[in-house]
Design an enzyme around this catalytic site. Structure first.
Site, short mmCIF file in Angstrom:
data_model
loop_
_atom_site.label_atom_id
_atom_site.label_comp_id
_atom_site.label_asym_id
_atom_site.label_seq_id
_atom_site.Cartn_x
_atom_site.Cartn_y
_atom_site.Cartn_z
N ARG A 120 31.60 50.92 20.48
CA ARG A 120 31.72 51.06 21.93
C ARG A 120 32.93 50.23 22.37
O ARG A 120 33.22 49.19 21.78
CB ARG A 120 30.48 50.52 22.67
CG ARG A 120 29.24 51.39 22.50
CD ARG A 120 29.36 52.72 23.23
NE ARG A 120 28.13 53.49 23.18
CZ ARG A 120 27.79 54.33 22.21
NH1 ARG A 120 28.60 54.51 21.17
NH2 ARG A 120 26.66 55.00 22.26
N THR B 280 50.95 33.12 35.24
CA THR B 280 50.57 34.42 34.69
C THR B 280 49.33 34.24 33.82
O THR B 280 49.20 33.23 33.13
CB THR B 280 51.67 35.09 33.84
OG1 THR B 280 51.09 36.17 33.08
CG2 THR B 280 52.33 34.15 32.85
N ILE B 281 48.46 35.24 33.86
CA ILE B 281 47.30 35.17 32.97
C ILE B 281 47.75 35.28 31.51
O ILE B 281 47.05 34.87 30.61
CB ILE B 281 46.26 36.27 33.29
CG1 ILE B 281 46.85 37.68 33.07
CG2 ILE B 281 45.71 36.12 34.68
CD1 ILE B 281 45.78 38.77 33.00
N ASP B 282 48.96 35.85 31.29
CA ASP B 282 49.41 36.12 29.91
C ASP B 282 49.85 34.86 29.15
O ASP B 282 49.95 34.89 27.92
CB ASP B 282 50.59 37.11 29.93
CG ASP B 282 50.27 38.39 30.65
OD1 ASP B 282 49.08 38.74 30.75
OD2 ASP B 282 51.20 39.06 31.13
N ASN C 56 57.66 35.91 33.79
CA ASN C 56 59.00 36.04 33.20
C ASN C 56 60.01 36.78 34.08
O ASN C 56 61.13 36.32 34.24
CB ASN C 56 58.88 36.75 31.86
CG ASN C 56 58.32 35.82 30.81
OD1 ASN C 56 58.86 34.76 30.57
ND2 ASN C 56 57.19 36.18 30.23
N TYR D 171 41.49 44.53 35.22
CA TYR D 171 41.88 43.64 36.31
C TYR D 171 40.82 42.60 36.67
O TYR D 171 41.09 41.71 37.48
CB TYR D 171 42.28 44.48 37.54
CG TYR D 171 43.51 45.28 37.20
CD1 TYR D 171 44.78 44.73 37.35
CD2 TYR D 171 43.41 46.54 36.63
CE1 TYR D 171 45.91 45.43 36.96
CE2 TYR D 171 44.53 47.24 36.23
CZ TYR D 171 45.78 46.68 36.40
OH TYR D 171 46.89 47.35 36.00
N GLU E 295 59.04 44.00 42.92
CA GLU E 295 60.44 44.25 43.31
C GLU E 295 61.40 43.46 42.42
O GLU E 295 61.22 42.26 42.19
CB GLU E 295 60.61 43.82 44.78
CG GLU E 295 62.03 43.73 45.27
CD GLU E 295 62.76 45.06 45.33
OE1 GLU E 295 62.17 46.03 45.84
OE2 GLU E 295 63.90 45.14 44.84
N GLN F 81 40.16 40.38 34.86
CA GLN F 81 40.77 39.16 34.33
C GLN F 81 41.72 38.48 35.34
O GLN F 81 42.11 37.34 35.17
CB GLN F 81 41.59 39.48 33.07
CG GLN F 81 40.75 39.85 31.90
CD GLN F 81 41.54 40.64 30.85
OE1 GLN F 81 41.96 40.08 29.85
NE2 GLN F 81 41.74 41.92 31.07
N GLY G 232 52.63 40.36 38.93
CA GLY G 232 51.17 40.56 38.99
C GLY G 232 50.49 39.30 39.51
O GLY G 232 50.90 38.19 39.18
#
Ligand code: F6P
Length: 344
Positions: free
Chosen positions: A260, A136-138, A114, A266, A78, A268, A15
């Site tokens: 709510r 990665t944003i994670d 990862n 995305y 991939e 982010q 990503g």
């Protein structure tokens, strides 16, 4: 006698996230200007490596991209070492080896999370020189304190929570905001703290709905007219529901408080990197070129404290960097009355 300049290949996989172009620029400029290397970029991550789709990255291509979101090279998910029926007779690892040698590469730099590091480690096992750069944003890559992309996602998530406070207050609602992070709760925890979330639900801390609802009710009893619930996308919920919606439905059903849901998605991952991410990505990229000049291969560049380090890819492979119960932010949040949904 002068030796042949080193030729290196770069790819961005998995990503996308803010800072990828800053990293490409950091590698390329340092490699060319400081070490006189030649640089090429593969198109669409490992797909470009398999199909030999690449572009020369000369200095003109590396200018004007520092602030640009996404990746100028493109990316894909991939996985060349995963055997798929659709691949027919194509032997992807063999093609990777062949293309690496045909293109005269001395090293391949894989920028990713990862999954990308796992593949990079396997490419190293084929006998090719490889370096990993964690993005990665994670923020869940093992072996580094931080990945670039995280700070930008955090800034967007925090600004979004800030905006939810006023509308939540006006309507006296419980506002649920679902943020990304895969199986890790870093974005939810940090944005929850930065945005003053009242309840933070992360995959690493098991929550129960009764506790979440009791907390919401208590807040209303204490004359706190609204609540902000930050939910990580990786928390466990019934199969047929999404995390944000499930928590909102439970709150409405058990407390009667109006809810709510905002799913940040995305947003982010898009747009320009923050100053911190630009710096981190540039440092990682520039350091990767330095590591190649020293002919140290099979490693991922990493940040430990404020120092750049290398970590063997074989150690990174297959591990995750997750939030732990004793994380200082978890402790501070708890000390200030923030709920993780596990109190009752
Ligand atoms: O790893 C980054 C990430 O944005 C995760 O937070 C999220 O779970 C996933 O990617 C989404 O992936 P995709 O781009 O395949 O929808």
């Amino acid at each position: 006698m002068t030796s042949k300049p080193k030729r290196i290949g770069i790819l961005t996989a998995g990503g996308d996230c803010p800072g990828l172009n800053a990293a490409i620029r950091g590698i390329g400029k340092t490699a060319i200007i400081e070490y006189g290397m030649e640089v090429i970029g593969f198109v669409s991550g490992y797909t470009g490596l398999i199909h030999k789709e690449c572009v020369e990255l000369e200095l003109d291509k590396l200018s004007g991209i520092l602030t640009l979101g996404g990746t100028i090279l493109g990316t894909s998910r991939e996985k060349p070492f995963k055997i798929s029926k659709n691949d027919g007779n194509i032997n992807k690892p063999e093609l990777i080896q062949q293309n690496y040698h045909d293109l005269g590469l001395d090293c391949l730099i894989c920028i990713g999370g990862n999954g990308t590091m796992k593949t990079a480690a396997k490419i190293g096992e084929l006998g090719l020189n490889v370096i990993g750069i964690p993005k990665t944003i994670d923020n869940d890559v093992w072996g580094t304190d931080i990945t670039f992309g995280f700070d930008s996602a955090l800034a967007i998530a925090t600004e979004s929570i800030d905006r939810l406070h006023t509308t939540a207050n006006s309507h006296q609602r419980a506002m649920i905001i679902e943020v990304m992070g895969h199986d890790a709760g870093w974005i939810a925890l940090y944005a929850g703290m930065a945005g003053g979330g009242d309840i933070i639900l992360i995959p690493e801390i098991e929550y129960n709905v009764r506790s979440v609802c009791k907390n919401i009710e208590e807040r209303f009893e204490q004359k706190k007219p609204y609540s902000i619930v930050v939910v990580a996308e990786g928390i466990k919920v019934p199969k047929d529901n999404t995390p944000g919606n499930y928590i909102a439905e439970c709150i409405t059903e058990y407390t009667g408080v109006e809810t709510r849901v905002t799913k940040l998605g995305y947003l982010q991952r898009g747009g320009s990197p923050t100053a911190s991410d630009r710096i981190l990505a540039t440092r990682f990229g520039s350091y990767a070129a330095e590591v190649i000049a020293k002919e140290e291969y099979g490693v991922m560049v990493a940040m430990h404290g404020s120092s750049l380090k290398t970590v063997p890819l074989s150690e990174v492979e297959g591990k995750l960097n997750l939030v732990t119960e004793d994380d200082p932010l978890v402790k501070k949040c708890r000390n200030m009355g923030v709920s993780f949904g596990d109190e009752y």
